[in-house]
Scaffold this active site. Structure first.
Site, mmCIF file in Angstrom:
data_model
loop_
_atom_site.group_PDB
_atom_site.id
_atom_site.type_symbol
_atom_site.label_atom_id
_atom_site.label_comp_id
_atom_site.label_asym_id
_atom_site.label_seq_id
_atom_site.Cartn_x
_atom_site.Cartn_y
_atom_site.Cartn_z
ATOM 1 N N CYS A 102 12.748 4.023 -27.434
ATOM 2 C CA CYS A 102 11.720 4.320 -28.450
ATOM 3 C C CYS A 102 10.948 5.576 -28.082
ATOM 4 O O CYS A 102 10.355 6.225 -28.932
ATOM 5 C CB CYS A 102 10.780 3.136 -28.630
ATOM 6 S SG CYS A 102 9.454 3.050 -27.400
ATOM 7 N N CYS A 137 7.077 5.481 -23.894
ATOM 8 C CA CYS A 137 6.705 5.540 -22.480
ATOM 9 C C CYS A 137 7.130 6.855 -21.848
ATOM 10 O O CYS A 137 6.716 7.182 -20.745
ATOM 11 C CB CYS A 137 7.395 4.403 -21.720
ATOM 12 S SG CYS A 137 9.191 4.609 -21.649
ATOM 13 N N CYS A 166 11.735 -0.946 -23.327
ATOM 14 C CA CYS A 166 13.014 -0.796 -24.045
ATOM 15 C C CYS A 166 14.229 -0.729 -23.131
ATOM 16 O O CYS A 166 15.243 -1.354 -23.392
ATOM 17 C CB CYS A 166 13.014 0.497 -24.853
ATOM 18 S SG CYS A 166 11.775 0.603 -26.139
ATOM 19 N N ILE A 179 -10.939 4.840 -1.629
ATOM 20 C CA ILE A 179 -11.129 3.701 -0.729
ATOM 21 C C ILE A 179 -12.462 3.031 -1.056
ATOM 22 O O ILE A 179 -12.553 1.806 -1.194
ATOM 23 C CB ILE A 179 -11.162 4.176 0.742
ATOM 24 C CG1 ILE A 179 -9.815 4.731 1.186
ATOM 25 C CG2 ILE A 179 -11.615 3.049 1.650
ATOM 26 C CD1 ILE A 179 -9.823 5.267 2.622
ATOM 27 N N GLY A 228 -14.253 3.044 -3.748
ATOM 28 C CA GLY A 228 -14.267 2.349 -5.038
ATOM 29 C C GLY A 228 -13.680 0.960 -4.909
ATOM 30 O O GLY A 228 -14.196 -0.015 -5.467
ATOM 31 N N ASN A 229 -12.599 0.855 -4.143
ATOM 32 C CA ASN A 229 -11.965 -0.448 -3.975
ATOM 33 C C ASN A 229 -12.896 -1.415 -3.237
ATOM 34 O O ASN A 229 -13.110 -2.548 -3.667
ATOM 35 C CB ASN A 229 -10.635 -0.282 -3.203
ATOM 36 C CG ASN A 229 -9.904 -1.594 -3.075
ATOM 37 O OD1 ASN A 229 -10.384 -2.537 -2.454
ATOM 38 N ND2 ASN A 229 -8.730 -1.689 -3.682
ATOM 39 N N LYS A 280 1.071 -9.849 0.497
ATOM 40 C CA LYS A 280 0.488 -9.838 -0.834
ATOM 41 C C LYS A 280 1.500 -10.515 -1.753
ATOM 42 O O LYS A 280 2.592 -9.988 -1.975
ATOM 43 C CB LYS A 280 0.243 -8.391 -1.281
ATOM 44 C CG LYS A 280 -0.336 -8.324 -2.670
ATOM 45 C CD LYS A 280 -0.686 -6.904 -3.078
ATOM 46 C CE LYS A 280 -1.350 -6.956 -4.440
ATOM 47 N NZ LYS A 280 -1.649 -5.647 -4.974
ATOM 48 N N GLY A 321 17.723 -8.245 -36.284
ATOM 49 C CA GLY A 321 18.956 -9.030 -36.126
ATOM 50 C C GLY A 321 20.075 -8.232 -35.484
ATOM 51 O O GLY A 321 21.249 -8.597 -35.603
ATOM 52 N N GLU A 364 20.520 -7.834 -29.107
ATOM 53 C CA GLU A 364 19.869 -9.058 -28.661
ATOM 54 C C GLU A 364 20.665 -9.974 -27.719
ATOM 55 O O GLU A 364 20.056 -10.703 -26.932
ATOM 56 C CB GLU A 364 19.426 -9.877 -29.891
ATOM 57 C CG GLU A 364 18.273 -9.194 -30.612
ATOM 58 C CD GLU A 364 18.051 -9.719 -32.013
ATOM 59 O OE1 GLU A 364 17.015 -10.347 -32.236
ATOM 60 O OE2 GLU A 364 18.914 -9.499 -32.883
HETATM 61 C C1 LIG Z 1 -4.282 -0.992 -12.814
HETATM 62 C C2 LIG Z 1 -5.043 -1.280 -11.551
HETATM 63 C C3 LIG Z 1 -4.419 -1.993 -10.554
HETATM 64 C C4 LIG Z 1 -5.106 -2.293 -9.396
HETATM 65 N N1 LIG Z 1 -4.480 -3.030 -8.446
HETATM 66 C C5 LIG Z 1 -5.140 -3.334 -7.306
HETATM 67 C C6 LIG Z 1 -4.521 -4.113 -6.294
HETATM 68 O O1 LIG Z 1 -3.368 -4.509 -6.430
HETATM 69 N N2 LIG Z 1 -5.230 -4.391 -5.175
HETATM 70 C C7 LIG Z 1 -6.501 -3.946 -4.996
HETATM 71 O O2 LIG Z 1 -7.090 -4.202 -3.953
HETATM 72 N N3 LIG Z 1 -7.104 -3.213 -5.944
HETATM 73 C C8 LIG Z 1 -6.468 -2.901 -7.074
HETATM 74 N N4 LIG Z 1 -7.080 -2.173 -8.046
HETATM 75 C C9 LIG Z 1 -8.437 -1.713 -7.804
HETATM 76 C C10 LIG Z 1 -8.444 -0.256 -7.370
HETATM 77 O O3 LIG Z 1 -8.050 -0.140 -6.056
HETATM 78 C C11 LIG Z 1 -9.826 0.278 -7.622
HETATM 79 O O4 LIG Z 1 -10.003 0.324 -9.030
HETATM 80 C C12 LIG Z 1 -10.037 1.637 -7.083
HETATM 81 O O5 LIG Z 1 -9.806 1.715 -5.711
HETATM 82 C C13 LIG Z 1 -11.465 2.071 -7.348
HETATM 83 O O6 LIG Z 1 -11.634 3.396 -6.931
HETATM 84 P P1 LIG Z 1 -12.347 4.429 -7.864
HETATM 85 O O7 LIG Z 1 -12.523 5.652 -7.085
HETATM 86 O O8 LIG Z 1 -11.651 4.573 -9.138
HETATM 87 O O9 LIG Z 1 -13.730 3.703 -8.081
HETATM 88 P P2 LIG Z 1 -14.692 3.792 -9.311
HETATM 89 O O10 LIG Z 1 -14.123 3.035 -10.443
HETATM 90 O O11 LIG Z 1 -15.059 5.183 -9.545
HETATM 91 O O12 LIG Z 1 -15.911 2.993 -8.728
HETATM 92 C C14 LIG Z 1 -15.815 1.630 -8.462
HETATM 93 C C15 LIG Z 1 -17.157 1.105 -7.962
HETATM 94 O O13 LIG Z 1 -17.443 1.671 -6.713
HETATM 95 C C16 LIG Z 1 -18.688 2.357 -6.728
HETATM 96 N N5 LIG Z 1 -18.525 3.466 -5.794
HETATM 97 C C17 LIG Z 1 -17.498 4.357 -5.773
HETATM 98 N N6 LIG Z 1 -17.623 5.138 -4.707
HETATM 99 C C18 LIG Z 1 -18.732 4.742 -4.042
HETATM 100 C C19 LIG Z 1 -19.345 5.152 -2.834
HETATM 101 N N7 LIG Z 1 -18.877 6.119 -2.073
HETATM 102 N N8 LIG Z 1 -20.487 4.512 -2.455
HETATM 103 C C20 LIG Z 1 -20.996 3.514 -3.196
HETATM 104 N N9 LIG Z 1 -20.442 3.087 -4.337
HETATM 105 C C21 LIG Z 1 -19.313 3.686 -4.738
HETATM 106 C C22 LIG Z 1 -18.900 2.682 -8.160
HETATM 107 O O14 LIG Z 1 -20.259 2.828 -8.450
HETATM 108 C C23 LIG Z 1 -18.316 1.479 -8.855
HETATM 109 O O15 LIG Z 1 -19.201 0.428 -8.863
HETATM 110 C C24 LIG Z 1 -6.428 -1.859 -9.224
HETATM 111 C C25 LIG Z 1 -7.045 -1.129 -10.226
HETATM 112 C C26 LIG Z 1 -6.376 -0.853 -11.386
HETATM 113 C C27 LIG Z 1 -7.063 -0.086 -12.454
HETATM 114 S S1 FES Z 2 11.628 3.808 -24.284
HETATM 115 FE FE1 FES Z 2 10.416 2.397 -25.414
HETATM 116 S S2 FES Z 2 8.931 1.802 -23.990
HETATM 117 FE FE2 FES Z 2 10.257 3.031 -22.829
#
Ligand SMILES: Cc1cc2nc3c(=O)[nH]c(=O)nc-3n(C[C@H](O)[C@H](O)[C@H](O)COP(=O)(O)OP(=O)(O)OC[C@H]3O[C@@H](n4cnc5c(N)ncnc54)[C@H](O)[C@@H]3O)c2cc1C
Ligand code: FES
Ligand code: FES
Length: 1295
Positions: A124, A127, A161, A337, A339-340, A412, A1059, A1240
């Protein structure tokens, strides 16, 4: 603000380059802090090649590449990220490359675009731009990657797809170590071939503007918020102090908003990307300190680089392995890091992988306090649990060097192979003496249990100083089991599984440290590893009819790969256009007391609220108004008062743009009365006698009661099947434009005429008032039929009421709530068979949950006509019952009846094998259909190739040898069990006998040809097959033929595309039109010299007043295949062998190898047909193993309405070794040009993978408990069901 100026010109603007073009963006009034880079690229820059779907960093279709200053290194860095979560304001100073920046039709395609097209890696195409950009980013980071690195790069790109194999082959062909035919590395000049992202000139690799030199502190106003971008910690501290009383948010990648969506808006946003102090990476002999702004990708890269620099960093490879499972590459490139860890800080129940691993390792974080500039160091756990982060900044994470005796192991376990949060994650650090002694206190951190559980403290204390031996381990595991109290949550795996999993992970760790005395146990210590995947495809060339039957890539593939292919939502904005968002009910059974749209209408930019009362007089509030071709039940477009499911539309909010409309729609207040507990389960519905009428009564063949009673074995069982959402990458979109002739409706649908008739019905207008355009679909799989009608008709009402163009592009969440899905099913069966396993009779009661409405009742007929699949049984009784629940009306999904039929009949055969104690493969093959047998409908299988397909497959795939090997392996191993089984599909095809409307026009100027036909192109290669047919029919090159999109005023009454057989119908129509035209031209040709070419013939024909257009004709008598009295026109036969490998302790598995033999007659295009087979199979893997819809049992609301919780297969969920063969020498005597359809049937074959795993569960259970009970089939057979069915007890966990 101190140190932070406005732009030097004092304006409130940001600026960046897209594809080398400078964009100066004034912020006030137009945008808000939540405006994403994607919004800007698509809506303002008009670069719609970049797609959008989930807005959660979960699908990858929005990928762009960005060149930014590299504060961790020097100069600049180019990498790909998800544009959907990147705030527009963060892009200030960046250079952005979209798929259009790589190449296109005019300037030539980029090698990546060409390669994915040539490898048929796009169906399609929705993506595809995201995949191209993900590859572009990788090649910028590493121009000569290995195949493994390429394969690892696509964890964040979902394609519904293709089944991924072709995409991976195309991309791996760029690897330095590739052996893929047609492959080879790309020169750096070719990588930047079109233009430099900065200058727009051929690239000289001078990115000086992105090296940080021109990045300044920034303070702008955006929407109602202040946006700051400090460049140092001191500046950051100043901004934070000044804003201390405001609602403030720090952000780096902003990716957390993909998970936690409702935390804003904030008064003050502080983008910390330019705070250089937060990037420092400092290595000493005893530790490495990573600045908080280190992206997760850089974290991984640095760990790889540093692993050998100190002996104490020996655990880095293990940590890297874990971190590579955090989300996906595109997300990790953008995310930090800090943010996580902050997510974990703010949401203790979040199963953060960075937290679990670093806390177990004894890492430390440093925190800066903006109040006084002080810094404090904490353990990761103390930071998360005890530090109030108001006014504070996370500055760094410090990983210690470990002792050489320290062992680190982490896990994990996730719902699918990658890009998924953990069910449970766990990290273990233990110091072990050479004599199995645990020195000191181990560290055991387990996530995914509850918001209060971090360390397994009691178990840690117990293990301190202990020697690892059987009794100690047993006690430790029991202790751990006791201290784990997993919380219950309907979208998480069951608590019992999560607890057992955590216990088993400790067991695995201890097993790995010490060699167990029982060798059979050793297999428990290792993980299921997935090697590089590969594929083989074989087919027989039929050159006589080329270009028909030639394996050619689609003509439009490059347009899809360059983003030039236009989808409904890519159509440029009309003047005065409004955007619509449906207002949906949040409960499933109630009466509406009142609706108050005032809070929504109060938002600036929100224009109107539309309901059923806006339907013009005489219009019918029914999604299928006036449609009579099929008996479709009335379904309200806008609920008039009685709510029957959560997600039902009550109205539509109209606003200036889609985001605003989506947000405002959530603010409409609906009050309910008479709220009842919804009926959601079979049990509830059966008890409440809540059923729909069923037009198919019990179907009886022979005398099943007697046959079963007289059989050697009588077996009873049941199969449960969950719901599958289509997961088309393009959500549903409708654009209605009122005009002088009536209304133009652009819609994502499989059935243009249903929409045309429906819109005329709801507006009370003649049918010719409505003109329906279907440019192409970004996937559908049955899903853009019923739901599209609802959305098109609602949009038409809004457009008619306002007199303005209205566009409704549904969000993923709204689509998942309101759209029908594959129905829940429950089948109870009774079977009689001989001692050898030959089936004598089957009695089945099949319950299908059609939700609130019975629009899917046609699928029930497939239970009585296709339940047999590849197997003969002389006596049947099938009694279908359709139950009525408070769910959205069910909808067809790829193989709506046949896919569950495969799961059911294959289960029955496996159950029989279990009863007669034979391998299922041996039982299945004695029940296979033979030529000239009668099938379940009484149709004689004149051209049956089932046996041929099976036998050839069994030989090619060396099944007997592998069966023996697997048996031996399983005897020797308790905790890993391999499995192998086969599945056989006989898929009955129907060719709707009115054929396909088609208009073929030849242009006399140059002889080129345009075809418009009634089928909808949704990735199945319909247009390409038609072009090939026309080229063949007229004797011209394929390049001279263009197939234009479906248009109702050119090809009326086009009926449904579905179909699997639309391509054949259209090819037939095309060949007939060619014949008609040639018959008109033949007398002219006879007068021309024999060597006259096509152009000469065309010109001479025009001169002779020949009409150079031709139309299709309905199927000629007999051309549609079915002989009188036959139910199906013909059958597609195919079979699969699936081999799997199961980790019994966790439920994780690998699909090690799949071989498919597919009789598709003489394929009209083997490349396209193999793509269909692969795509169908992987969709089936999702159905059998991964996907289900979860409802709130009190409200009936869909709970997993996004990519965070709903998990279709990704690149590493497909078979590792995948071989597909088209059966040679098998022309279809009753098919169009001897062909057969492929869309299908393969979906059903995927049952083999599920049943192979189930067999392993039974093997494991038998090993442990001695019982060989047949495990009931409950689809999707997810990890928790797999693992829990084994029945492991603590006493089984031996050392
Ligand atoms: C699709 C998806 C899949 C994911 N899968 C996983 C996974 O499998 N395992 C996992 O552990 N995580 C997962 N995550 C989480 C991901 O790791 C975090 O979203 C990411 O690390 C956040 O980092 P960022 O810089 O985008 O933070 P932001 O979104 O910018 O900030 C996140 C938070 O941290 C605060 N912040 C950021 N930096 C600082 C700082 N230096 N000091 C104080 N506060 C701060 C912000 O104010 C906010 O509250 C996933 C996220 C998504 C969207
Ligand atoms: S080609 Fe359709 S979603 Fe990838
Ligand atoms: S739209 Fe951005 S990842 Fe799905």
């Amino acid at each position: 603000m101190p140190g932070l100026g406005n732009r030097s010109n004092g304006s409130n603007t940001i600026s960046f380059h897209i594809n080398g073009k400078h964009h100066e963006v004034p912020l006030v009034g137009t945008y808000s802090a939540s405006t994403s880079l994607n919004d800007y690229i698509r809506n303002e820059a008009g670069l719609t090649g970049t797609k959008v779907m989930c807005r959660e960093a979960g699908c990858g279709c929005c990928a762009v590449s960005v060149t930014t200053a590299d504060h961790a290194g020097n100069g600049h860095t180019t990498q790909s990220i998800n544009s959907c979560l990147c705030p527009l304001a963060s892009a200030d100073g960046w250079q952005i490359t979209t798929v259009e920046g790589l190449g296109g039709e005019k300037e030539g395609y980029h090698p990546i675009q060409k390669r994915i097209a040539d490898f048929n890696g796009t169906q399609c195409g929705y993506c595809t731009p995201g995949i191209v950009m993900a590859m572009y980013g990788l090649l910028h980071e590493k121009s000569r990657p290995t195949e493994q690195e390429v394969e690892d790069n696509f964890d964040g790109n979902i394609c519904r797809c293709t089944g991924y194999r072709s995409i991976l082959d195309a991309m791996k062909s760029f690897a330095a170590d590739t052996s893929i035919e047609g492959g080879g590395v790309i020169d750096i000049e070719d990588l930047n071939k079109k233009l430099c992202p900065r200058t727009g000139e051929p690239c000289t690799d001078d990115h000086s503007a992105a090296n940080g030199a021109d990045i300044c502190g920034l303070h702008v106003q955006i929407g109602g918020s202040q946006w700051f971008r400090p460049t140092s910690l001191t500046e950051l501290g100043g901004v934070m102090r000044n804003a201390k009383d405001k609602k403030m948010r720090l952000l780096f990648g902003n990716t957390s908003t993909g998970i936690f969506k409702n935390e804003g808006p904030f008064d003050v946003y502080i983008d910390i990307r330019e705070v250089k102090d937060l990037y420092e990476i400092k290595e000493t002999e005893t530790s490495v300190k990573f600045g908080a702004n280190t992206s997760l990708s850089t974290f991984i890269k640095k760990l790889k680089e540093l692993k050998d620099s100190q002996p104490g960093f020996h655990y880095f490879p293990a940590l890297v392995k874990h971190l590579k499972l955090v989300g996906n590459v595109l997300m990790r490139n953008a995310a930090s890091i800090a943010g996580n860890l902050m997510i974990k800080h703010n949401h203790h129940d979040f199963p953060s992988d960075v937290f679990a691993t670093t806390e177990a390792l004894g890492a430390k974080v440093e925190i800066y306090d903006s109040k006084d500039g002080s810094r404090q160091t904490y353990t990761v756990q103390d930071f998360v649990r005890r530090v109030n982060m108001k006014g504070k900044v996370l500055v760094s994470l410090e990983l210690p060097a470990l002792d050489t005796l320290d062992t680190f192991r982490s896990y994990k376990v996730t719902p699918r192979s990658q890009n998924a949060h953990a069910y449970v994650n766990a990290a273990f650090k233990l110091k072990i003496s050479s004599g199995r002694q645990i020195l000191g206190k181990p560290s055991i951190v387990i996530g995914g249990i509850s918001k209060t559980f971090f360390h397994a403290e009691k178990t840690e204390d117990f293990l301190r100083g202990k020697e690892i031996k059987d009794a100690v381990v047993k006690e430790a595991l029991a202790l751990l089991q006791g201290e784990l109290k997993p919380s219950a949550d309907p979208v998480l795996a069951p608590p019992q599984y999560r607890r057992d999993l955590a216990v088993n992970l400790l067991y695995k760790t201890l097993l790995g440290i010490t060699a167990p005395s029982d060798a059979k146990m050793a297999s428990g210590s290792s993980d299921i590893e997935r090697p590089l995947s590969s594929g083989i495809q074989t087919w027989q060339d039929k050159k006589d009819e080329w270009p028909l039957k030639q394996a050619l890539p689609k003509k439009t593939a490059k347009l899809q790969a360059s983003g030039e292919a236009e989808y409904v939502n890519d159509i440029p904005k009309y003047k005065q256009e409004l955007c619509g968002a449906l207002v949906l009910t949040s409960v499933a059974s109630a009466t509406i007391e009142s609706i108050d749209p005032a809070p929504a209408l109060a938002i600036p930019g929100v224009e109107q609220y539309i309901t059923w009362s806006d339907i013009p007089e005489g219009g019918i509030n029914n999604a299928y108004a006036r449609y009579t071709t099929w008996p479709l039940p009335a379904e309200e477009v806008f609920c008039e008062g009685q709510v029957e499911y959560a997600g039902q539309a009550v109205g539509m909010i109209l606003a200036e743009n889609q985001d605003l409309a989506d947000e405002a729609a959530k603010k409409v207040v609906i009050k309910y009365k008479d709220v009842k507990k919804p009926i959601l389960t079979f049990e509830d519905a059966i008890e409440a006698k809540s059923t729909h009428s069923c037009f198919v009564g019990p179907a009886t063949i022979g005398n099943p009661d007697e046959a079963i009673a007289q059989s050697d074995h009588q077996i009873e069982g049941e199969v449960r099947i969950g719901q599958q959402y289509h997961f088309y990458m393009e959500t549903i979109c409708s654009l209605c434009v009122p005009g002088e002739e009536g209304m133009e409706v652009y819609i994502t649908t499989q059935a243009g005429d249903v929409i045309q008739i429906g819109v005329s019905g709801i507006l009370n207008k003649p049918q010719n008032y409505v003109n329906v355009h279907v440019p192409r679909l970004g996937g559908s799989f049955g899903g853009k039929f019923f739901t599209s009608s609802h959305i098109a008709l609602a949009t038409a009402v809004a457009s008619y009421a306002t007199g303005k163009p209205v566009r409704t592009s549904t969000s993923l969440s709204n689509t998942m709530k309101t759209a029908g899905k594959r129905p829940h099913l429950l089948a109870k069966y009774k079977v009689g068979c001989t001692r050898e396993g030959k089936i004598n009779g089957i009695i089945m009661d099949v319950y299908m949950d059609n939700g609130k409405s019975n629009s899917m009742q046609f699928a029930v007929a497939e239970f009585t006509t296709q339940m047999d699949q590849g197997y003969h049984c002389p006596n049947w009784r099938i009694t279908p019952t359709i139950i009525k629940t408070n769910k959205a009306p069910s909808a067809p999904v790829r193989g709506p009846g046949t896919t569950p039929c495969s799961a059911m009949i294959e289960t029955i055969l496996e159950h029989v094998a279990n009863a007669v104690k034979k391998h299922p493969i041996l039982v299945k093959e004695i029940n296979l259909y033979e030529k000239d047998q009668k099938d379940i409908t009484g149709q004689v299988l004149r051209y049956c190739t089932m046996r041929q397909v099976w036998d050839k497959l069994k030989t090619e795939a060396e099944v007997p040898r592998r069966m023996d090997e697997i048996e031996a392996y399983n005897r020797a191993n308790t905790w890993k069990k391999r499995g192998i089984t086969m599945a056989a599909v006989k898929y009955g095809m129907m060719l709707m006998d009115h054929g396909m409307p088609l208009l073929l026009s030849v242009y006399a100027g140059d002889g080129t040809v345009t075809v418009v036909q009634g089928g909808v192109e949704m990735g199945q290669g319909l247009y390409m097959k038609v072009a090939q047919a026309v080229a063949h029919g007229l004797g011209i090159p394929v390049d001279m033929v263009k197939v234009r999109p479906n248009l109702s005023y050119v090809v009326p009454n086009s009926s449904i595309t579905g179909g699997s057989t639309t391509s054949e119908r259209a090819v037939y129509a095309a060949l007939e039109a060619c014949k008609t035209l040639r018959e008109k031209m033949d007398p002219i040709k006879a007068k021309l010299p024999p060597d006259a070419d096509w152009q000469t013939l065309v010109k001479a024909s025009l001169k002779a007043k020949i009409d150079l257009a031709a139309k299709s004709t309905p199927f000629a008598e007999g051309a549609a295949g079915a002989a009188a009295g036959d139910h199906h026109a013909y059958f597609t036969y195919c079979a699969a062998v699936a081999e799997t490998n199961l980790d019994v302790l966790t439920g994780e598995y690998g699909i090690d190898r799949v071989d498919i033999m597919f009789d598709c007659g003489e394929s009209l295009n083997p490349m396209i047909d193999i793509g269909q087979i692969e795509g169908g199979f992987v969709c089936g893997l999702g159905f059998n193993l991964l996907e289900d819809i979860v409802y709130d049992k009190d409200t009936g609301a869909v709970l997993n309405d996004g990519t965070w919780e709903y998990k279709p297969p990704t690149t590493k969920d497909i078979p590792i070794d995948w071989r597909i063969h088209l059966l040679p020498d098998a022309p279809n005597p009753v098919g169009i040009r001897s062909s057969k359809a492929t869309g299908e049937p393969s979906t059903g074959l995927s049952a083999a993978a599920m049943l192979s795993l189930k067999r392993s569960v039974e093997e494991a259970s038998k090993d442990l408990t001695g019982s060989s009970t047949f495990v009931p089939v409950d689809i999707p057979f997810t990890l928790d069901k797999i693992q829990q069915n084994v029945g492991i007890k603590l006493e089984h966990l031996k050392m």
